[in-house]
Write an enzyme that holds these catalytic residues in place. Structure first.
Site, mmCIF file in Angstrom:
data_model
loop_
_atom_site.group_PDB
_atom_site.id
_atom_site.type_symbol
_atom_site.label_atom_id
_atom_site.label_comp_id
_atom_site.label_asym_id
_atom_site.label_seq_id
_atom_site.Cartn_x
_atom_site.Cartn_y
_atom_site.Cartn_z
ATOM 1 N N ALA A 12 39.737 37.569 39.856
ATOM 2 C CA ALA A 12 40.025 36.250 39.296
ATOM 3 C C ALA A 12 41.506 35.878 39.361
ATOM 4 C CB ALA A 12 39.536 36.218 37.849
ATOM 5 N N ALA A 13 42.351 36.688 38.729
ATOM 6 C CA ALA A 13 43.757 36.304 38.628
ATOM 7 C C ALA A 13 44.445 36.367 39.991
ATOM 8 C CB ALA A 13 44.467 37.224 37.632
ATOM 9 N N ARG A 23 47.576 26.693 48.930
ATOM 10 C CA ARG A 23 47.413 25.223 48.937
ATOM 11 C C ARG A 23 48.764 24.527 49.076
ATOM 12 N NH1 ARG A 23 42.129 23.955 47.133
ATOM 13 N NH2 ARG A 23 41.339 25.716 45.957
ATOM 14 N N GLU A 36 42.769 44.913 47.664
ATOM 15 C CA GLU A 36 41.698 45.107 46.684
ATOM 16 C C GLU A 36 41.053 46.462 46.954
ATOM 17 O OE1 GLU A 36 40.237 43.827 43.833
ATOM 18 O OE2 GLU A 36 38.994 45.606 44.112
ATOM 19 N N SER A 42 36.964 37.970 44.329
ATOM 20 C CA SER A 42 36.572 36.799 43.533
ATOM 21 C C SER A 42 35.123 36.834 43.071
ATOM 22 C CB SER A 42 36.830 35.514 44.333
ATOM 23 O OG SER A 42 38.198 35.286 44.385
ATOM 24 N N CYS A 46 31.729 38.589 34.625
ATOM 25 C CA CYS A 46 31.036 37.989 33.481
ATOM 26 C C CYS A 46 29.535 37.866 33.746
ATOM 27 C CB CYS A 46 31.600 36.597 33.191
ATOM 28 S SG CYS A 46 33.390 36.523 33.244
ATOM 29 N N ASP A 289 43.927 40.162 33.094
ATOM 30 C CA ASP A 289 43.677 41.174 32.053
ATOM 31 C C ASP A 289 44.801 42.197 31.918
ATOM 32 O OD1 ASP A 289 41.255 39.995 31.621
ATOM 33 O OD2 ASP A 289 40.041 41.722 32.210
ATOM 34 N N ASN A 311 41.760 33.325 35.215
ATOM 35 C CA ASN A 311 41.750 32.252 36.218
ATOM 36 C C ASN A 311 42.904 31.280 35.998
ATOM 37 O OD1 ASN A 311 39.386 32.266 38.194
ATOM 38 N ND2 ASN A 311 38.443 32.915 36.283
ATOM 39 N N TRP A 440 25.034 13.984 10.186
ATOM 40 C CA TRP A 440 26.307 14.683 9.945
ATOM 41 C C TRP A 440 26.296 15.929 10.807
ATOM 42 C CZ3 TRP A 440 30.453 12.940 7.383
ATOM 43 C CH2 TRP A 440 30.283 11.847 6.536
HETATM 44 C C1 LIG Z 1 30.385 42.701 31.830
HETATM 45 C C2 LIG Z 1 31.493 41.727 31.625
HETATM 46 C C3 LIG Z 1 31.220 40.460 31.102
HETATM 47 C C4 LIG Z 1 32.259 39.561 30.914
HETATM 48 N N1 LIG Z 1 31.981 38.308 30.403
HETATM 49 C C5 LIG Z 1 32.974 37.417 30.239
HETATM 50 C C6 LIG Z 1 32.699 36.104 29.758
HETATM 51 O O1 LIG Z 1 31.535 35.765 29.486
HETATM 52 N N2 LIG Z 1 33.731 35.233 29.626
HETATM 53 C C7 LIG Z 1 35.023 35.586 29.941
HETATM 54 O O2 LIG Z 1 35.924 34.745 29.831
HETATM 55 N N3 LIG Z 1 35.313 36.816 30.436
HETATM 56 C C8 LIG Z 1 34.321 37.730 30.565
HETATM 57 N N4 LIG Z 1 34.606 38.980 31.068
HETATM 58 C C9 LIG Z 1 36.001 39.335 31.358
HETATM 59 C C10 LIG Z 1 36.399 38.899 32.761
HETATM 60 O O3 LIG Z 1 35.508 39.389 33.700
HETATM 61 C C11 LIG Z 1 37.797 39.416 33.034
HETATM 62 O O4 LIG Z 1 38.652 38.916 32.052
HETATM 63 C C12 LIG Z 1 38.301 38.975 34.403
HETATM 64 O O5 LIG Z 1 37.525 39.514 35.423
HETATM 65 C C13 LIG Z 1 39.749 39.421 34.569
HETATM 66 O O6 LIG Z 1 40.187 39.085 35.843
HETATM 67 P P1 LIG Z 1 41.409 39.857 36.496
HETATM 68 O O7 LIG Z 1 41.573 39.304 37.856
HETATM 69 O O8 LIG Z 1 42.560 39.861 35.578
HETATM 70 O O9 LIG Z 1 40.933 41.380 36.535
HETATM 71 P P2 LIG Z 1 39.684 42.046 37.277
HETATM 72 O O10 LIG Z 1 38.543 41.111 37.341
HETATM 73 O O11 LIG Z 1 39.477 43.360 36.600
HETATM 74 O O12 LIG Z 1 40.226 42.273 38.736
HETATM 75 C C14 LIG Z 1 41.230 43.195 39.000
HETATM 76 C C15 LIG Z 1 40.977 43.710 40.397
HETATM 77 O O13 LIG Z 1 42.066 44.526 40.761
HETATM 78 C C16 LIG Z 1 41.592 45.600 41.528
HETATM 79 N N5 LIG Z 1 42.602 46.647 41.423
HETATM 80 C C17 LIG Z 1 43.030 47.268 40.312
HETATM 81 N N6 LIG Z 1 44.013 48.136 40.591
HETATM 82 C C18 LIG Z 1 44.212 48.068 41.939
HETATM 83 C C19 LIG Z 1 45.091 48.721 42.835
HETATM 84 N N7 LIG Z 1 45.957 49.627 42.413
HETATM 85 N N8 LIG Z 1 45.029 48.385 44.139
HETATM 86 C C20 LIG Z 1 44.144 47.462 44.588
HETATM 87 N N9 LIG Z 1 43.275 46.824 43.782
HETATM 88 C C21 LIG Z 1 43.325 47.107 42.458
HETATM 89 C C22 LIG Z 1 40.264 45.958 40.862
HETATM 90 O O14 LIG Z 1 39.397 46.637 41.759
HETATM 91 C C23 LIG Z 1 39.722 44.589 40.490
HETATM 92 O O15 LIG Z 1 38.855 44.049 41.457
HETATM 93 C C24 LIG Z 1 33.582 39.909 31.267
HETATM 94 C C25 LIG Z 1 33.858 41.178 31.807
HETATM 95 C C26 LIG Z 1 32.825 42.077 31.980
HETATM 96 C C27 LIG Z 1 33.154 43.424 32.549
#
Ligand SMILES: Cc1cc2nc3c(=O)[nH]c(=O)nc-3n(C[C@H](O)[C@H](O)[C@H](O)COP(=O)(O)OP(=O)(O)OC[C@H]3O[C@@H](n4cnc5c(N)ncnc54)[C@H](O)[C@@H]3O)c2cc1C
Length: 459
Positions: A12-13, A23, A36, A42, A46, A289, A311, A440
């Site tokens: 996501a981030a 863009r 990755e 992507s 969730c 995160d 996001n 209400w």
């Molecule tokens: C089961 C579940 C349900 C969820 N439900 C919700 C919800 O309903 N609503 C909500 O807002 N949020 C929800 N979340 C939380 C949400 O998924 C996370 O907050 C979001 O994915 C965070 O995005 P991110 O890009 O910061 O981290 P991540 O999605 O964790 O992505 C980080 C990526 O970095 C990669 N990575 C890490 N270290 C390295 C490295 N050294 N080299 C290369 N790649 C690396 C990992 O493989 C991963 O793909 C949920 C999470 C889970 C697990």
């Protein structure tokens, strides 16, 4: 010569940052390389519980953009199955291991986005290679769990350890797959993201769909037979199971950042400013995160690992890297989930947060319905408000109820974000028609009740 942006973390981030930067700057101006370590970009973590339950039939439905799309449409050089193992800030270089070939690559950067997400809490007893023990942090984790569910001998019993929202969603998913499910929670109640009086409603709903809930109990070990988990060990004896799902929370994934000397905050997340620049390290950004942010009600640093923030933060970083201007203004703790039909929403502070932050407050609970009482489908809705004393400023809100409960929290989130008082809220011009609300609205009823509670105190 084109500048070089390196992204660590392809979900996501990281990919929001990469797409926004692209863009605004074309490939002649900015080369983008994303590392990755997993198999997917992507994806919606969730959505994993809904894929596990079968509600979402195909894994690929959880993938918003795959690596090929990023390469072809965004000119982003996505390196899958590459784990970044070191960052050298001085030399402006990252080192990555190709998890397929075992080889190592070094890549130069001008700008770096650190977006590695979070790491699940894994107690010592879970750090084994016992078959049938799963976290659900990534799509790879979800795939491993699905494969176990579909393998022979078919698991019939599951233990979910931890009753946060992920544990609750996973318990529901496994019940829907026909397993017999026990949720073990160390605290007195699951769903501690809301106050105990509201969590009780959720606990009742979980029991009603057949989930066995064991509270005040910690898992301390595993029993296994032929390499497969056969029970979890607790002080009250073993609980037999064919499958264990860990839902014990997460912490920021900052090992790499720390080793590279990036600053960490009190919550353990990377410290960033409101434009998502890593504090004091020019050209380095972080989002999602792995970062610490600020709670707008308390003004305190917090780590709130949610996709909605990841996001937005990634987007903010990408806009700024692309030459634009954007800021991330902090969080107020809004979150929603459900247990079957029962919806749960929260925003702002729980009672214990308000107390810890030193607020004087009143809290009220209002019972109402989601629709006019006579309209078909009318179901109970419970709204809790926490308001500062004597100002009446809304500090927190929670809703538990049947359809249309969860997203009503957004009304309260907007009120809270804008510093409204419960007095102001009683006058809100909210929509009314019998299919959507009583005359209400439950939000207005709760606001009125909070005003009464404040009047009854010596404010
Ligand atoms: C089961 C579940 C349900 C969820 N439900 C919700 C919800 O309903 N609503 C909500 O807002 N949020 C929800 N979340 C939380 C949400 O998924 C996370 O907050 C979001 O994915 C965070 O995005 P991110 O890009 O910061 O981290 P991540 O999605 O964790 O992505 C980080 C990526 O970095 C990669 N990575 C890490 N270290 C390295 C490295 N050294 N080299 C290369 N790649 C690396 C990992 O493989 C991963 O793909 C949920 C999470 C889970 C697990």
């Amino acid at each position: 010569m084109a500048q070089r942006l390196i992204i660590i973390g392809g979900d996501a981030a990281g990919m929001a940052a990469a797409s926004q930067a692209r863009r605004r700057r074309d490939r002649g101006d900015l080369e983008i390389v994303a590392f990755e370590r997993g198999h997917f970009t992507s994806y919606s973590a969730c959505g994993i519980p809904y894929w596990i339950s079968g509600l979402v039939p195909e894994r690929d439905e959880l993938i918003a953009r795959d690596p090929a799309t990023f390469r072809e449409k965004f000119a982003i050089d996505v390196r899958m199955r590459h784990e970044v193992t070191a960052i050298d800030i001085e030399r402006r270089e990252v080192v990555a291991r190709d998890l397929g070939s075992g080889g190592e690559v070094r890549e130069r950067f001008d700008t770096l986005v650190y977006a590695t997400g979070a790491v699940p809490t894994k107690p010592d007893w879970a750090r084994t290679d016992t078959g049938g023990v799963f976290g659900v942090q990534t799509l790879d984790d979800g795939a491993a769990l699905r494969a176990w569910l579909e393998s022979e001998p078919r698991p019939r019993r599951a233990v979910v350890v931890g009753g946060g929202y992920i544990g609750v969603e996973m318990a529901e998913a496994l019940i829907q797959r026909g397993l017999s499910v026990t949720l073990v929670e160390q605290a007195e109640q699951p769903m501690s993201t809301v106050d105990p009086d509201m969590a009780e409603l959720v606990t009742d709903a979980m029991r009603a769909i057949g989930i066995t809930i064991r509270t005040g109990l910690a898992v301390t070990g595993l029993e296994e037979t032929d390499g497969r988990v056969s029970a979890v060990v607790t002080a009250e004896g073993p609980i037999p199971t064919d499958l264990v799902v860990l839902g014990l929370g997460v912490r920021p994934n900052t090992a790499l950042a720390e080793a590279a000397g990036l600053p960490l905050g009190v919550t353990g997340g990377v410290r960033v400013d409101r434009r998502m620049r890593v504090a004091g390290v020019p050209g380095v950004w972080a989002a999602g995160d792995c970062v610490e942010t600020v709670h707008r009600v308390t003004g305190m640093p917090v780590h709130v690992p949610l996709g909605t923030h990841a996001n937005k933060q990634g987007r903010v970083a990408g806009i700024n890297i692309g030459g634009g201007y954007a800021t991330f203004l902090g969080v107020i703790g809004t979150a929603v989930t459900k247990v079957c039909e029962l919806e749960v929403g929260r925003t702002g502070l729980r009672e214990r947060d308000a107390r810890a932050a030193g607020f004087e407050f009143v809290s009220v609970i209002a019972q109402s319905t989601n629709r006019a009482g006579y309209y078909p489908g009318s179901r109970p809705m419970t709204v809790k408000l926490i308001a500062e004393k004597p100002s009446g400023r809304l500090l927190g809100a929670q809703i538990v109820g049947w359809s249309e409960a969860a997203k009503r929290i957004d009304t309260l989130a907007v009120a809270l974000w804008n510093g409204m008082t419960v007095d102001d809220m009683t006058a809100l011009d909210l929509g009314y028609a019998p299919p959507y609300a009583p005359v209400w609205d439950p939000v207005l009823i709760a606001a009125r009740k909070a005003v009464d509670a404040l009047s009854a105190t010596d404010r």
